[in-house]
Design a protein around this motif. Structure first.
Motif, PDB file in Angstrom:
ATOM      1  N   ALA A 110       0.663  -1.302   0.015  1.00  0.00           N
ATOM      2  CA  ALA A 110      -0.084  -0.048   0.130  1.00  0.00           C
ATOM      3  C   ALA A 110       0.893   1.390  -0.042  1.00  0.00           C
ATOM      4  O   ALA A 110       0.620   2.191  -0.965  1.00  0.00           O
ATOM      5  N   LEU A 111       1.826   1.117   0.992  1.00  0.00           N
ATOM      6  CA  LEU A 111       2.735   2.483   0.923  1.00  0.00           C
ATOM      7  C   LEU A 111       3.635   2.744  -0.235  1.00  0.00           C
ATOM      8  O   LEU A 111       3.770   3.602  -0.858  1.00  0.00           O
ATOM      9  N   GLN A 112       3.968   1.414  -0.726  1.00  0.00           N
ATOM     10  CA  GLN A 112       4.870   1.686  -2.217  1.00  0.00           C
ATOM     11  C   GLN A 112       3.918   2.249  -3.318  1.00  0.00           C
ATOM     12  O   GLN A 112       4.258   3.026  -4.166  1.00  0.00           O
ATOM     13  N   THR A 113       2.820   1.701  -3.345  1.00  0.00           N
ATOM     14  CA  THR A 113       1.864   2.101  -4.345  1.00  0.00           C
ATOM     15  C   THR A 113       1.552   3.590  -4.325  1.00  0.00           C
ATOM     16  O   THR A 113       1.678   4.474  -5.232  1.00  0.00           O
ATOM     17  N   ALA A 114       1.328   4.025  -3.039  1.00  0.00           N
ATOM     18  CA  ALA A 114       1.109   5.564  -2.783  1.00  0.00           C
ATOM     19  C   ALA A 114       2.098   6.304  -2.917  1.00  0.00           C
ATOM     20  O   ALA A 114       2.152   7.486  -3.657  1.00  0.00           O
ATOM     21  N   TRP A 115       3.513   5.741  -2.679  1.00  0.00           N
ATOM     22  CA  TRP A 115       4.715   6.728  -2.976  1.00  0.00           C
ATOM     23  C   TRP A 115       4.948   6.811  -4.298  1.00  0.00           C
ATOM     24  O   TRP A 115       5.347   7.664  -4.929  1.00  0.00           O
ATOM     25  N   LEU A 116       4.522   5.838  -5.258  1.00  0.00           N
ATOM     26  CA  LEU A 116       4.953   5.703  -6.654  1.00  0.00           C
ATOM     27  C   LEU A 116       3.854   6.893  -7.313  1.00  0.00           C
ATOM     28  O   LEU A 116       4.202   7.636  -8.191  1.00  0.00           O
ATOM     29  N   ALA A 117       2.574   6.955  -6.695  1.00  0.00           N
ATOM     30  CA  ALA A 117       1.870   7.854  -7.112  1.00  0.00           C
ATOM     31  C   ALA A 117       2.075   9.283  -6.820  1.00  0.00           C
ATOM     32  O   ALA A 117       2.118  10.144  -7.582  1.00  0.00           O
ATOM     33  N   GLU A 118       2.795   9.537  -5.591  1.00  0.00           N
ATOM     34  CA  GLU A 118       3.343  10.743  -5.243  1.00  0.00           C
ATOM     35  C   GLU A 118       4.396  11.298  -5.934  1.00  0.00           C
ATOM     36  O   GLU A 118       4.401  12.248  -6.545  1.00  0.00           O
ATOM     37  N   GLU A 119       5.492  10.341  -6.110  1.00  0.00           N
ATOM     38  CA  GLU A 119       6.478  10.676  -7.117  1.00  0.00           C
ATOM     39  C   GLU A 119       6.222  11.147  -8.200  1.00  0.00           C
ATOM     40  O   GLU A 119       6.850  11.783  -8.903  1.00  0.00           O
ATOM     41  N   ALA A 120       4.970  10.241  -8.885  1.00  0.00           N
ATOM     42  CA  ALA A 120       4.592  10.701 -10.234  1.00  0.00           C
ATOM     43  C   ALA A 120       3.640  12.114 -10.286  1.00  0.00           C
ATOM     44  O   ALA A 120       3.376  12.519 -11.356  1.00  0.00           O
ATOM     45  N   GLY A 121       3.565  12.474  -9.252  1.00  0.00           N
ATOM     46  CA  GLY A 121       2.677  13.935  -9.324  1.00  0.00           C
ATOM     47  C   GLY A 121       1.257  13.745  -9.320  1.00  0.00           C
ATOM     48  O   GLY A 121       0.673  14.867  -9.837  1.00  0.00           O
ATOM     49  N   ALA A 122       0.840  12.475  -8.801  1.00  0.00           N
ATOM     50  CA  ALA A 122      -0.466  12.301  -9.183  1.00  0.00           C
ATOM     51  C   ALA A 122      -1.321  13.324  -8.270  1.00  0.00           C
ATOM     52  O   ALA A 122      -0.867  14.072  -7.055  1.00  0.00           O
ATOM     53  N   SER A 123      -2.784  13.288  -8.356  1.00  0.00           N
ATOM     54  CA  SER A 123      -3.396  14.130  -7.423  1.00  0.00           C
ATOM     55  C   SER A 123      -3.652  13.650  -6.182  1.00  0.00           C
ATOM     56  O   SER A 123      -3.408  12.255  -6.130  1.00  0.00           O
ATOM     57  N   ARG A 124      -4.081  14.376  -5.054  1.00  0.00           N
ATOM     58  CA  ARG A 124      -4.238  13.801  -3.638  1.00  0.00           C
ATOM     59  C   ARG A 124      -4.955  12.822  -3.785  1.00  0.00           C
ATOM     60  O   ARG A 124      -4.961  11.742  -3.027  1.00  0.00           O
ATOM     61  N   GLU A 125      -6.231  12.752  -4.589  1.00  0.00           N
ATOM     62  CA  GLU A 125      -7.126  11.741  -4.387  1.00  0.00           C
ATOM     63  C   GLU A 125      -6.658  10.380  -4.988  1.00  0.00           C
ATOM     64  O   GLU A 125      -6.863   9.446  -4.614  1.00  0.00           O
ATOM     65  N   LEU A 157      -3.124   3.636 -11.764  1.00  0.00           N
ATOM     66  CA  LEU A 157      -3.123   3.031 -10.492  1.00  0.00           C
ATOM     67  C   LEU A 157      -2.431   1.733 -10.764  1.00  0.00           C
ATOM     68  O   LEU A 157      -1.520   1.119  -9.902  1.00  0.00           O
ATOM     69  N   ARG A 158      -3.129   0.941 -11.747  1.00  0.00           N
ATOM     70  CA  ARG A 158      -2.752  -0.525 -11.994  1.00  0.00           C
ATOM     71  C   ARG A 158      -1.177  -0.797 -12.012  1.00  0.00           C
ATOM     72  O   ARG A 158      -0.812  -1.680 -11.504  1.00  0.00           O
ATOM     73  N   ARG A 159      -0.635   0.121 -13.030  1.00  0.00           N
ATOM     74  CA  ARG A 159       0.824   0.063 -13.219  1.00  0.00           C
ATOM     75  C   ARG A 159       1.547   0.300 -12.024  1.00  0.00           C
ATOM     76  O   ARG A 159       2.675  -0.244 -11.638  1.00  0.00           O
ATOM     77  N   TRP A 160       1.175   1.233 -10.966  1.00  0.00           N
ATOM     78  CA  TRP A 160       1.859   1.373  -9.848  1.00  0.00           C
ATOM     79  C   TRP A 160       1.640   0.175  -8.849  1.00  0.00           C
ATOM     80  O   TRP A 160       2.655  -0.216  -8.148  1.00  0.00           O
ATOM     81  N   ASP A 161       0.581  -0.298  -8.842  1.00  0.00           N
ATOM     82  CA  ASP A 161       0.208  -1.510  -8.196  1.00  0.00           C
ATOM     83  C   ASP A 161       1.080  -2.504  -8.400  1.00  0.00           C
ATOM     84  O   ASP A 161       1.746  -3.383  -7.510  1.00  0.00           O
ATOM     85  N   ASP A 162       1.409  -2.947  -9.676  1.00  0.00           N
ATOM     86  CA  ASP A 162       2.174  -3.840 -10.306  1.00  0.00           C
ATOM     87  C   ASP A 162       3.729  -3.572  -9.899  1.00  0.00           C
ATOM     88  O   ASP A 162       4.461  -4.671  -9.647  1.00  0.00           O
ATOM     89  N   ALA A 163       4.121  -2.341  -9.711  1.00  0.00           N
ATOM     90  CA  ALA A 163       5.590  -2.127  -9.495  1.00  0.00           C
ATOM     91  C   ALA A 163       5.786  -1.919  -8.024  1.00  0.00           C
ATOM     92  O   ALA A 163       6.792  -1.779  -7.503  1.00  0.00           O
ATOM     93  N   ALA A 164       4.876  -1.921  -7.104  1.00  0.00           N
ATOM     94  CA  ALA A 164       4.733  -2.058  -5.748  1.00  0.00           C
ATOM     95  C   ALA A 164       5.189  -3.222  -4.945  1.00  0.00           C
ATOM     96  O   ALA A 164       4.406  -3.406  -4.292  1.00  0.00           O
ATOM     97  N   LYS A 165       6.062  -3.797  -5.453  1.00  0.00           N
ATOM     98  CA  LYS A 165       6.405  -5.203  -4.736  1.00  0.00           C
ATOM     99  C   LYS A 165       7.909  -5.344  -4.438  1.00  0.00           C
ATOM    100  O   LYS A 165       8.254  -6.407  -4.661  1.00  0.00           O
ATOM    101  N   ASP A 166       8.436  -4.172  -4.038  1.00  0.00           N
ATOM    102  CA  ASP A 166       9.789  -4.217  -3.752  1.00  0.00           C
ATOM    103  C   ASP A 166      10.121  -4.277  -2.278  1.00  0.00           C
ATOM    104  O   ASP A 166       9.806  -3.364  -1.812  1.00  0.00           O
ATOM    105  N   ALA A 167      10.883  -5.546  -1.951  1.00  0.00           N
ATOM    106  CA  ALA A 167      10.756  -5.560  -0.432  1.00  0.00           C
ATOM    107  C   ALA A 167      11.844  -4.680  -0.051  1.00  0.00           C
ATOM    108  O   ALA A 167      12.082  -4.486   1.378  1.00  0.00           O
ATOM    109  N   SER A 168      12.792  -3.996  -0.895  1.00  0.00           N
ATOM    110  CA  SER A 168      13.806  -2.855  -0.167  1.00  0.00           C
ATOM    111  C   SER A 168      13.455  -1.668  -0.286  1.00  0.00           C
ATOM    112  O   SER A 168      14.270  -0.806   0.047  1.00  0.00           O
ATOM    113  N   ARG A 169      12.208  -1.276  -0.975  1.00  0.00           N
ATOM    114  CA  ARG A 169      12.020   0.022  -1.206  1.00  0.00           C
ATOM    115  C   ARG A 169      11.556   0.800   0.198  1.00  0.00           C
ATOM    116  O   ARG A 169      10.652   0.226   0.824  1.00  0.00           O
ATOM    117  N   VAL A 170      11.994   1.934   0.388  1.00  0.00           N
ATOM    118  CA  VAL A 170      11.900   2.806   1.572  1.00  0.00           C
ATOM    119  C   VAL A 170      10.900   3.811   0.954  1.00  0.00           C
ATOM    120  O   VAL A 170      10.875   4.492  -0.010  1.00  0.00           O
TER     121      VAL A 170
END
Length: 180
Positions: A31-46, A152-165
């Motif tokens: 969940a945190l990685q998916t949100a982080w990827l969205a934030e890093e991409a400049g997505a809307s707050r929603e 969102l789906r693409r971020w979902d797929d990328a959010a599976k990295d055990a070492s990502r902070v």
């Protein structure tokens, strides 16, 4: 009954340490990685909040670890919506609701996307109705929020990295509070 932000925090505190269906991360890390990827991409707050909460249904409809191995589709994309609807707008809810069908659409539109899916994602794809045909894919992309769901789906797929902070849950719950 609506979920409060405290309820959401409690769900992640209680169940966030569960493995994320055959992946090397926990539900909370995902969940945190998916949100982080969205934030890093400049997505809307929603959309950042949708990214954080897109799999909350797994924490509400506990089916054990890797339910797809037992032929179970937990319908997580729908399960959380009645609880979240009183709190968030469609800009948060619709990408959550559509993110499973976004995978079905992306598979229809991009064979390389399908080839990159994890083993569990391929299993769940079959349980969720399989790859869209061309007409279904065309109809899907016309839906409001379909493009957000596909992103969102693409971020979902990328959010599976055990070492990502990532930033902590409190950071994203603060963003959620700002759009609630």
């Amino acid at each position: 009954m609506a979920l409060s932000l405290d309820d959401i925090r409690h769900l992640f505190d209680a169940h966030g340490s569960m493995a994320y269906s055959g992946e090397p991360v926990t539900q909370l890390q995902h969940a945190l990685q998916t949100a982080w990827l969205a934030e890093e991409a400049g997505a809307s707050r929603e959309l950042i909040v949708a990214a954080l909460l897109h799999d909350l249904g797994h924490l509400l409809n506990l089916q054990g670890e890797t339910p797809t191995e037992r032929g179970i589709d937990d319908l997580h994309q729908y399960y959380a919506l009645p609880f979240l609807r009183p709190v968030f707008s469609d800009a948060v809810l619709e990408p959550i609701r559509l993110h499973v069908d976004a995978k079905r659409c992306l598979c229809a539109m991009d064979p390389e996307y399908h080839a990159r899916l994890s083993a569990d994602s391929v299993r769940s794809l079959q349980l969720q109705g399989g790859v869209f045909d061309k007409d279904e894919a065309r109809a899907f992309v016309q839906l409001p929020y379909a493009r957000d769901a596909m992103t969102l789906r693409r971020w979902d797929d990328a959010a599976k990295d055990a070492s990502r902070v990532t930033p902590p849950l409190s950071h994203y719950l603060g963003i959620a509070a700002s759009v609630a």
